[in-house]
Design a protein around this motif. Structure first.
Motif, PDB file in Angstrom:
ATOM      1  N   LEU A 183      -6.279  -4.623  -1.809  1.00 25.86           N
ATOM      2  CA  LEU A 183      -5.346  -4.408  -2.768  1.00 25.86           C
ATOM      3  C   LEU A 183      -5.563  -4.539  -3.881  1.00 25.86           C
ATOM      4  O   LEU A 183      -5.930  -6.071  -4.429  1.00 25.86           O
TER       5      LEU A 183
ATOM      6  N   ARG B  63       0.597  -1.435   0.133  1.00 27.53           N
ATOM      7  CA  ARG B  63       0.254  -0.396  -0.448  1.00 27.53           C
ATOM      8  C   ARG B  63       0.957   1.102   0.162  1.00 27.53           C
ATOM      9  O   ARG B  63       1.849   1.016   0.694  1.00 27.53           O
TER      10      ARG B  63
ATOM     11  N   ASN C  57      -0.553   0.202  -5.011  1.00 26.29           N
ATOM     12  CA  ASN C  57      -1.822  -0.475  -3.779  1.00 26.29           C
ATOM     13  C   ASN C  57      -2.156   0.924  -2.932  1.00 26.29           C
ATOM     14  O   ASN C  57      -1.848   1.508  -2.431  1.00 26.29           O
TER      15      ASN C  57
END
Length: 376
Positions: free
Chosen positions: A142, A117, A127
């Motif tokens: 995700l 992320r 992400n």
């Protein structure tokens, strides 16, 4: 089926590594003298395969080796992701003109950051940021699960092209707490495609900064990962090509691929009912011939709704070598009679001891190849 996959991996490795050759080329320099460069390769046994690169007597492995296995939902995804990207690459990088090299530009630590992320401590994450929600429909899932790099060299060893596979989730599996229950966030096809194309342009721009990639041709394929309970791998649903140093893919090509397991179970609808019926007839026929068959299944691959390949796995128990030989011959006869023609067909016959024999037919061929794995 896992043993069948293990056999396929081993066979593919033997084919890729069969033989060894040296490709001679002359590299230019600013001086009047010329130096000769040798690129050692694996050689190849068929024109449809790439030669692979050997360095100091060893196969040159990927810089992210093992990462796709860690990130895949199933073992089938690993092969489908790689083989599908190879197929896409052959359109831009013909096997007669290019040499295959496992990805060398993207390192494991870098790939892991891209797959994570985006956050204050990881600004390169592809992400979305964690929005703090834990409910399946409220959290930011995700979208990107895997990234795969393949390099393509010209005959003199120059890096001339690259293919990138982006494995997109159709289901994001997560836990609300460490070692807790697993939950699912389902991702729509439209959102998966939108996110994939946005991420592809970001990856493309980053790859353009890599050594030797400013003007090279780059192919990016978008791959839909299989779900965790799937008995087949995922499929590619779109790809784009970037040439002449462009940092965005403006034109995408849609792909219609499907994988399905035979026999059809539950409420699942067959992609093509006649193919499913043909397999059922084959299965019933061999079950009457040989006792104690513990499993007969197949993986079917479709392109644009048309069957383009079939992998069959048969599991049973043998008590003698002659049983294996007789059964293998009968399988070839039954396959010729009942299974669809004009497609590549692979049939593995296994027992608890492992693979016992193989029956295969190349695309467009009317004859079968059989082999019984013996012992001395």
């Amino acid at each position: 089926m896992a043993k069948y996959k293990l056999w396929v991996v081993a066979t593919a490795a033997l084919l890729l590594l069969a033989g060894c050759t040296s490709i001679q080329s002359s590299s230019s320099s600013d001086t009047s003298s010329k130096s000769t460069k040798k690129l050692q390769t694996t050689g190849k046994v068929t024109d449809s395969m790439y030669e692979g690169v050997i360095t100091n007597g060893q196969y040159k492995t990927s810089q992210t080796r093992g990462l796709t296995s860690e990130q895949s939902n199933t073992s089938f995804d690993v092969k489908s992701l790689e083989n599908g990207l190879l197929t896409l690459s052959k359109e831009q990088f013909p096997t007669s003109k290019y040499i295959f090299q496992e990805g060398q530009s993207l390192k494991t630590t870098e790939a892991q950051k891209w797959l994570a992320r985006k956050s204050k401590t990881n600004t390169v994450g592809l992400n979305p940021k964690d929005n703090g929600q834990t409910e399946p429909t409220k959290r930011n899932p995700l979208y990107l699960q895997q990234i795969l790099e393949q390099d393509y060299l010209s005959q003199d060893g120059t890096l001339s092209g690259m293919s990138i596979g982006l494995g997109m989730n159709q289901v994001d599996y997560y836990t609300k707490e460490q070692y807790g229950a697993t939950y699912q966030t389902k991702i729509s096809t439209a959102m998966m495609e939108q996110q994939g194309k946005q991420m592809a342009n970001k990856v493309l721009a980053r790859m353009r900064q890599k050594k030797g990639m400013s003007q090279a041709t780059i192919v990016i394929g978008l791959y839909k990962q299989a779900t965790k309970d799937s008995l087949v791998g995922g499929t590619y649903f779109a790809y784009g090509v970037s040439k002449n140093g462009s940092t965005t893919i403006d034109s995408w090509h849609s792909m219609n691929q499907e994988n399905q397991v035979f026999p059809i179970t539950g409420d699942e609808k067959a992609v093509n009912q006649s193919d499913a019926d043909a397999f059922t007839s084959f299965k019933e026929q061999i079950q009457t011939f040989f006792p104690n068959l513990s499993g007969v299944t197949a993986q079917a691959h479709y392109e644009e709704g048309v069957l383009s390949g079939l992998n069959v796995t048969i599991n049973t128990q043998f008590y003698s070598e002659t049983e294996i030989m007789s059964f293998t011959q009968y399988i070839a006869t039954a396959a010729d009679k009942y299974l669809p023609r004009n497609i590549p067909l692979d049939i593995s016959i296994s027992s608890v001891e492992g693979i016992q024999s193989y029956v295969g037919r190349a695309s467009g061929s009317n004859s079968f190849t059989t082999h019984v794995f013996g012992s001395y």
